[in-house]
Design a protein around this motif. Structure first.
Motif, PDB file in Angstrom:
ATOM      1  N   UNK A 287       0.849  -1.197   0.000  1.00  0.00           N
ATOM      2  CA  UNK A 287       0.000   0.000   0.000  1.00  0.00           C
ATOM      3  C   UNK A 287       0.882   1.243   0.000  1.00  0.00           C
ATOM      4  N   UNK A 288       0.532   2.204  -0.841  1.00  0.00           N
ATOM      5  CA  UNK A 288       1.335   3.416  -1.008  1.00  0.00           C
ATOM      6  C   UNK A 288       0.443   4.646  -0.973  1.00  0.00           C
ATOM      7  N   UNK A 289       1.008   5.771  -0.542  1.00  0.00           N
ATOM      8  CA  UNK A 289       0.314   7.044  -0.643  1.00  0.00           C
ATOM      9  C   UNK A 289       0.441   7.594  -2.058  1.00  0.00           C
ATOM     10  N   UNK A 290      -0.406   8.500  -2.453  1.00  0.00           N
ATOM     11  CA  UNK A 290      -0.382   9.024  -3.825  1.00  0.00           C
ATOM     12  C   UNK A 290       0.865   9.826  -4.165  1.00  0.00           C
ATOM     13  N   UNK A 291       1.596  10.312  -3.160  1.00  0.00           N
ATOM     14  CA  UNK A 291       2.786  11.124  -3.419  1.00  0.00           C
ATOM     15  C   UNK A 291       4.067  10.301  -3.498  1.00  0.00           C
ATOM     16  N   UNK A 292       3.945   8.984  -3.527  1.00  0.00           N
ATOM     17  CA  UNK A 292       5.112   8.098  -3.616  1.00  0.00           C
ATOM     18  C   UNK A 292       5.584   8.042  -5.063  1.00  0.00           C
ATOM     19  N   UNK A 293       6.907   8.022  -5.265  1.00  0.00           N
ATOM     20  CA  UNK A 293       7.458   7.957  -6.620  1.00  0.00           C
ATOM     21  C   UNK A 293       7.501   6.518  -7.122  1.00  0.00           C
ATOM     22  N   UNK A 324      -6.994  -1.506   7.939  1.00  0.00           N
ATOM     23  CA  UNK A 324      -7.811  -0.877   6.907  1.00  0.00           C
ATOM     24  C   UNK A 324      -7.341   0.555   6.657  1.00  0.00           C
ATOM     25  N   UNK A 325      -7.164   0.885   5.387  1.00  0.00           N
ATOM     26  CA  UNK A 325      -6.515   2.137   5.008  1.00  0.00           C
ATOM     27  C   UNK A 325      -7.521   3.288   4.960  1.00  0.00           C
ATOM     28  N   UNK A 326      -6.979   4.447   4.569  1.00  0.00           N
ATOM     29  CA  UNK A 326      -7.852   5.553   4.209  1.00  0.00           C
ATOM     30  C   UNK A 326      -8.525   5.251   2.872  1.00  0.00           C
ATOM     31  N   UNK A 327      -9.092   6.270   2.242  1.00  0.00           N
ATOM     32  CA  UNK A 327      -9.871   6.032   1.023  1.00  0.00           C
ATOM     33  C   UNK A 327      -9.028   5.373  -0.057  1.00  0.00           C
ATOM     34  N   UNK A 328      -9.580   4.309  -0.634  1.00  0.00           N
ATOM     35  CA  UNK A 328      -8.896   3.579  -1.701  1.00  0.00           C
ATOM     36  C   UNK A 328      -8.996   4.365  -3.003  1.00  0.00           C
ATOM     37  N   UNK A 329      -7.833   4.611  -3.640  1.00  0.00           N
ATOM     38  CA  UNK A 329      -7.795   5.401  -4.874  1.00  0.00           C
ATOM     39  C   UNK A 329      -7.694   4.527  -6.121  1.00  0.00           C
ATOM     40  N   UNK A 330      -7.047   3.420  -6.022  1.00  0.00           N
ATOM     41  CA  UNK A 330      -6.896   2.541  -7.170  1.00  0.00           C
ATOM     42  C   UNK A 330      -5.608   1.735  -7.074  1.00  0.00           C
ATOM     43  N   UNK A 331      -5.266   1.049  -8.149  1.00  0.00           N
ATOM     44  CA  UNK A 331      -4.084   0.179  -8.150  1.00  0.00           C
ATOM     45  C   UNK A 331      -3.167   0.556  -9.307  1.00  0.00           C
ATOM     46  N   UNK A 332      -1.921   0.111  -9.208  1.00  0.00           N
ATOM     47  CA  UNK A 332      -0.943   0.276 -10.278  1.00  0.00           C
ATOM     48  C   UNK A 332      -0.279  -1.073 -10.495  1.00  0.00           C
ATOM     49  N   UNK A 346       3.081   7.822  -8.397  1.00  0.00           N
ATOM     50  CA  UNK A 346       2.131   6.751  -8.678  1.00  0.00           C
ATOM     51  C   UNK A 346       0.709   7.294  -8.823  1.00  0.00           C
ATOM     52  N   UNK A 347       0.458   8.460  -8.275  1.00  0.00           N
ATOM     53  CA  UNK A 347      -0.883   9.045  -8.371  1.00  0.00           C
ATOM     54  C   UNK A 347      -1.305   9.261  -9.818  1.00  0.00           C
ATOM     55  N   UNK A 348      -0.327   9.528 -10.697  1.00  0.00           N
ATOM     56  CA  UNK A 348      -0.651   9.764 -12.085  1.00  0.00           C
ATOM     57  C   UNK A 348      -0.809   8.501 -12.902  1.00  0.00           C
TER      58      UNK A 348
END
Length: 438
Positions: A287-293, A324-332, A346-348
């Motif tokens: 699991x990663x935050x959206x600001x992770x490279x 259980x995490x915060x809001x699920x944004x998606x997968x890569x 990874x957010x992009x």
């Protein structure tokens, strides 16, 4: 070769010549690697006594010809260091001969007087025949000797023919699934010796591959404190599966002995039925935050402790990132990460359109999900968009196969865990040293 099939006892004392015709020494023994199943053991090489009263190891790939009167070596390097037997090795003349063995059909017991070795199409040599001597009877004045195929004889596998310490050394080089398969075939006392000798992490890996019946039996052998330690070292989903097989009192007692941080994800899994996405999932995906490279994400994927199926996909979430995490944004997908620049975020790259599994989704729905989207891992998300964990295809297969499938003996050529169990950590054994006859 002058002879396709060679009986080892007749090789003892044969002169050994180099490719130039110079006498090097004589054959003292043949080194083999016994297996944990009934398949023919591989011949690793010869022990050759040099004229200088020193023994060396000669790999079978360096043997050009075995004739009735001599052995000739091919050109190439041979290590001239003194022979030092390794834990996974067995000497035919020194250790295998006179060993007790049983004919599988009929159960007649005898002792080994010789074995025959033959080359295969891949240039490997294996033991193919076993000569057994049986006790004299009233009708036979002399002991009877008969030759059998290796597969027709039991009692000569690595577990039976090697001491417990050597057996542990062999297990150390094997995959957990293969150790589990071999362990299940050992006598109870040998099983317990192995269990006592393995550290908690290694034992946990083996426990995850055992059948449910073997898990319960061996867990019952452990004292409660060590049983709790082993459960802590297991993957939470495997630990939950095992505890789900125990009665409530025993499972509760072991959960109380586990560290709170280790027992909490197991308790969460136990709330779900075993055949639902919640019961099948692991609560420890990447699991990663959206600001992770991308570079940071790939570093997580490369972690050797992450199973291959889980490493196929990372999940992007709002903090907190622990399930259980915060809001699920998606997968890569991991392939996307490999194609992207290391500095990208990874957010992009998030795939927000891939459907998610709910924790109550049944086994049939989970199976159709994997088949529909060609995945090896999938997210499990609750109604509030919290990522709870991930289901992997190996967990699905484990529950789709018939109950007790791990208890089945493997048919010849069938694989277990991706490979036929083999106990030869030195498949292509070479030794550094001087070159003779190069």
């Amino acid at each position: 070769m002058a002879s396709v099939r060679v009986f080892v006892a007749r090789m003892a004392g044969l002169a050994v010549y180099g490719p130039d015709g110079e006498r090097i020494g004589k054959v003292r023994d043949v080194v083999v690697s016994l297996r944990v199943d009934s398949h023919p053991p591989r011949v690793l090489g010869l022990v050759v006594d040099l004229s200088a009263r020193r023994s060396i190891f000669v790999p079978m790939l360096r043997v050009a010809d075995i004739a009735p009167t001599a052995v000739t070596l091919a050109s190439g390097s041979v290590n001239l260091r003194s022979f030092d037997q390794r834990p996974n090795e067995t000497l035919v003349l020194g250790q295998l001969l006179n060993s007790p063995a049983t004919v599988r059909e009929g159960g007649t017991e005898g002792s080994v007087v010789d074995v025959a070795v033959e080359p295969t199409r891949t240039r490997d040599w294996v033991i193919t025949k076993v000569a057994l001597r049986f006790r004299r009877t009233r009708l036979a004045r002399r002991p009877r000797v008969e030759v059998y195929g290796w597969e027709a004889v039991s009692g000569l596998d690595v577990a039976a023919a090697q001491g417990a310490d050597r057996l542990l050394a062999v297990f150390d080089s094997m995959r957990p699934a293969d150790v589990a398969a071999a362990l299940s075939r050992l006598p109870d006392d040998r099983q317990r010796h192995v269990v006592d000798a393995l550290d908690d992490e290694r034992l946990a890996d083996v426990f995850e591959e055992l059948s449910e019946s073997d898990q319960r039996e061996l867990l019952g052998y452990l004292d409660d404190d060590r049983a709790a330690d082993v459960l802590e070292a297991m993957s939470p989903d495997d630990a939950a599966d095992l505890l789900g097989e125990l009665d409530d009192d025993e499972a509760g007692r072991l959960l109380e002995l586990m560290e709170p941080d280790e027992s909490e994800p197991v308790r969460r899994l136990l709330r779900y039925e075993w055949d639902t996405a919640g019961g099948l999932m692991t609560p420890e995906p990447i699991t990663l935050g959206p600001d992770v490279t991308v570079a940071e994400a790939l570093a997580r994927v490369r972690n050797p402790e992450v199973p291959p199926a889980l490493a196929s996909m990372v999940f992007v979430v709002r903090p907190p990132t622990a399930t259980p995490t915060g809001r699920y944004l998606g997968c890569v997908h991991a392939q996307q990460l490999l194609r992207a620049a290391p500095f990208e975020l990874v957010a992009g790259m998030v795939d927000a359109d891939l459907p998610q599994l709910g924790p109550e989704a049944g086994l049939g729905e989970v199976t159709r999900y994997f088949a529909s989207y060609n995945l090896v891992a999938g997210p499990v998300v609750d109604a509030e968009d919290h990522l709870l964990g991930a289901v992997t295809v190996d967990d699905v297969l484990d529950h789709l196969l018939p109950q007790g499938w791990r208890d089945r003996d493997l048919a010849p050529g069938e694989v277990h865990g991706g490979s036929v169990p083999v106990a030869n950590g030195a498949a292509d054994r070479t030794r550094d040293g001087q070159v003779h006859g190069a």
